[in-house]
Design an enzyme around this catalytic site. Structure first.
Site, PDB file in Angstrom:
ATOM      1  CD  GLU A 202      -3.036  -1.010   2.195  1.00  0.00           C
ATOM      2  OE1 GLU A 202      -3.059  -0.039   2.965  1.00  0.00           O
ATOM      3  OE2 GLU A 202      -3.896  -1.904   2.222  1.00  0.00           O
ATOM      4  CE  LYS A 334     -10.743  -3.318   4.340  1.00  0.00           C
ATOM      5  NZ  LYS A 334     -10.124  -4.534   4.937  1.00  0.00           N
TER       6      LYS A 334
HETATM    7  C1  2PG Z   1      -7.187  -3.753   5.882  1.00  0.00           C
HETATM    8  C2  2PG Z   1      -6.938  -3.589   4.395  1.00  0.00           C
HETATM    9  C3  2PG Z   1      -6.333  -2.258   4.076  1.00  0.00           C
HETATM   10  P1  2PG Z   1      -6.756  -5.707   2.866  1.00  0.00           P
HETATM   11  O1  2PG Z   1      -6.934  -4.810   6.480  1.00  0.00           O
HETATM   12  O2  2PG Z   1      -7.713  -2.840   6.516  1.00  0.00           O
HETATM   13  O3  2PG Z   1      -5.151  -2.006   4.804  1.00  0.00           O
HETATM   14  O4  2PG Z   1      -6.142  -4.643   3.892  1.00  0.00           O
HETATM   15  O5  2PG Z   1      -7.340  -4.949   1.745  1.00  0.00           O
HETATM   16  O6  2PG Z   1      -5.607  -6.580   2.462  1.00  0.00           O
HETATM   17  O7  2PG Z   1      -7.798  -6.453   3.641  1.00  0.00           O
HETATM   18 MG    MG Z   2      -7.845  -4.072   8.442  1.00  0.00          MG
END
Ligand code: 2PG
Ligand code: MG
Length: 426
Positions: A202, A334
């Site tokens: 990231e 998300k």
């Molecule tokens: C998280 C995300 C972003 P990933 O765990 O919050 O940092 O990671 O998209 O790999 O789940």
């Molecule tokens: Mg996380």
């Protein structure tokens, strides 16, 4: 009113920031407007997330793309794009599984966001203004990664994200400027100690450290080196992502050579809170450690923001349970964790009503798509997490927020530290 009848939905394969295939959807409306969106992809995923549809034996997305061009396009043609909830319900019904396993959350989230983008375009509004629908707008407090770790850095350290929050910033622009100084200072510290090895997934500096605590200590030094008062002007935020190294009440910190039970893990993080100016902690315990999350929140929930990511997976039902349990005080949102805009919104509404913190978040696998910046702003989530202060897929999002702040001019307000669900001195 523009004619927002859907006349065509198209899917295609594009590529994400890890060079892996992902799904783009394009939606065309009768009025001539169209919208586009791309599904992101996580690396540290909760087991209860909606799942991406990947071709057998690999990461291919041809089945997910075929689902958009076939079943989804067929079901959505003729529907009104302005009825987002109906569109999303239609895809949920067509999928028929609890986790979007048939259509693929990569297919549904791309279409759901593209429908929203197209509708905003039809109304000739930037997405954030369409979503705000006349309500006051605040730019979110950004949570920005300085060191990567965990699944995003070959598990070189156990903690996944070491981030900062510019608490004393008066504007989004100022928050970025402050963060840029810390990011540079952290890079200089790594360079000066011979440990500069590029960046993690990231964009945070690659984490060459002897212990997890040394990583936190170095972040503190970087804040000081950049000339800020730690905790007052800039505070630390950690995503422990404990599900990546813990399950069944046991935790194995590879770098520290430590095995801990749930109480031990709680005590470890609480010790860090006592020694460092940490204002926010995400997933301090594993997704299956309900008791641990409740104990942790009872102990420190009045001092720090406690975010459920893998623990809540953007699920309104799990947010509801966690509010009852007092298992955290903030939710990471998300859209691809649940698979539609409407389900993301439902999780946000519940969390907001409970006075929780709300953080709209990108994934570790991202693209140039900036939809989440508009969700965070237009929904007044208060906080935004999109990774570090490097790499185009991250900067595209920070820069979009700057454009929004400029567009609002004198009407622009910045959520700042007021976005944190805390009543103490911070
Ligand atoms: C998280 C995300 C972003 P990933 O765990 O919050 O940092 O990671 O998209 O790999 O789940
Ligand atoms: Mg996380």
């Amino acid at each position: 009113m523009p004619d927002t009848t859907i006349i065509n939905v198209r899917g295609r394969r594009v590529w994400d920031s890890r060079g892996r295939p992902t799904v783009e959807a394009e939606v065309h409306l009768a009025c001539g407007a169209s919208g586009r969106a791309i599904a992101p992809a996580g690396a540290s995923r909760g087991t209860r997330e909606a799942v991406d549809l990947r071709d057998a034996g690999g990461l291919g997305v041809s089945a997910a793309v075929a689902n958009i061009n076939g079943a989804i396009a067929g079901a959505l043609a003729g529907m009104n794009a302005a009825t987002q909830e109906e569109i999303d319900r239609a895809m949920i019904a067509l999928d028929g599984t609890p986790n979007k396993a048939r259509l693929g959350a990569n297919a549904t989230v791309a279409v759901s966001l593209a429908v929203l983008q197209a509708t905003a375009r039809a109304h000739q509004l930037p997405l954030f203004l369409y979503l705000a629908d006349g309500r006051p707008i605040r730019l979110p407090l950004p949570e920005i990664q300085i060191f990567g770790g965990g699944a995003h850095a070959g598990r070189r350290i156990d903690i996944q994200d070491l981030m900062v929050m510019a608490l004393s910033a008066g504007t989004f622009d100022e928050a970025l400027e402050m963060t840029a100084r810390v990011y540079q200072a952290a890079g200089e510290l790594m360079r000066d100690s011979g440990r500069l090895h590029g960046v993690a997934d990231e964009g945070g500096w690659w984490p060459e450290f002897a212990s997890n605590e040394e990583a936190i200590e170095t972040l503190l030094r970087a804040i000081e080196r950049a000339g800020f008062v730690p905790g007052d002007e800039i505070a630390i935020s950690l995503d422990i992502a404990a599900s990546e190294f813990g399950a069944g009440g046991g935790y194995r910190l590879g770098l520290d050579g430590k095995s801990l039970d749930s109480d031990g893990m709680c005590d470890l993080v609480i010790g860090w809170l006592a020694r460092y100016p940490i204002i926010s902690v995400e997933d301090p315990l594993a997704e299956d450690d309900r008791e641990g999350m409740m104990r942790f929140t009872a102990a420190v929930g009045d001092q720090v923001q406690i975010i459920g990511d893998d623990y809540l997976t953007t699920s309104a039902a799990r947010v509801r349970d966690a509010i009852t349990d007092r298992a955290c005080n903030a939710v990471l949102l998300k859209p691809n964790q649940c698979g539609t805009v409407s389900e993301t919104r439902a999780a946000l509404d519940l969390a907001k009503a409970a006075g929780w913190g709300c953080i709209v978040s990108a994934r570790s696998g991202e693209t140039e798509d900036v939809s989440i910046v508009h969700l965070a702003t237009g929904w007044d989530a208060g906080q935004l997490k999109v990774g570090s202060f490097a790499r185009g897929e991250r900067m595209a999002k920070w820069n979009e927020a700057l454009r929004i702040e400029e567009m609002l001019g004198a009407r622009a307000r910045f959520a700042g530290r007021g976005a944190l669900p805390l009543k103490n001195s911070y």
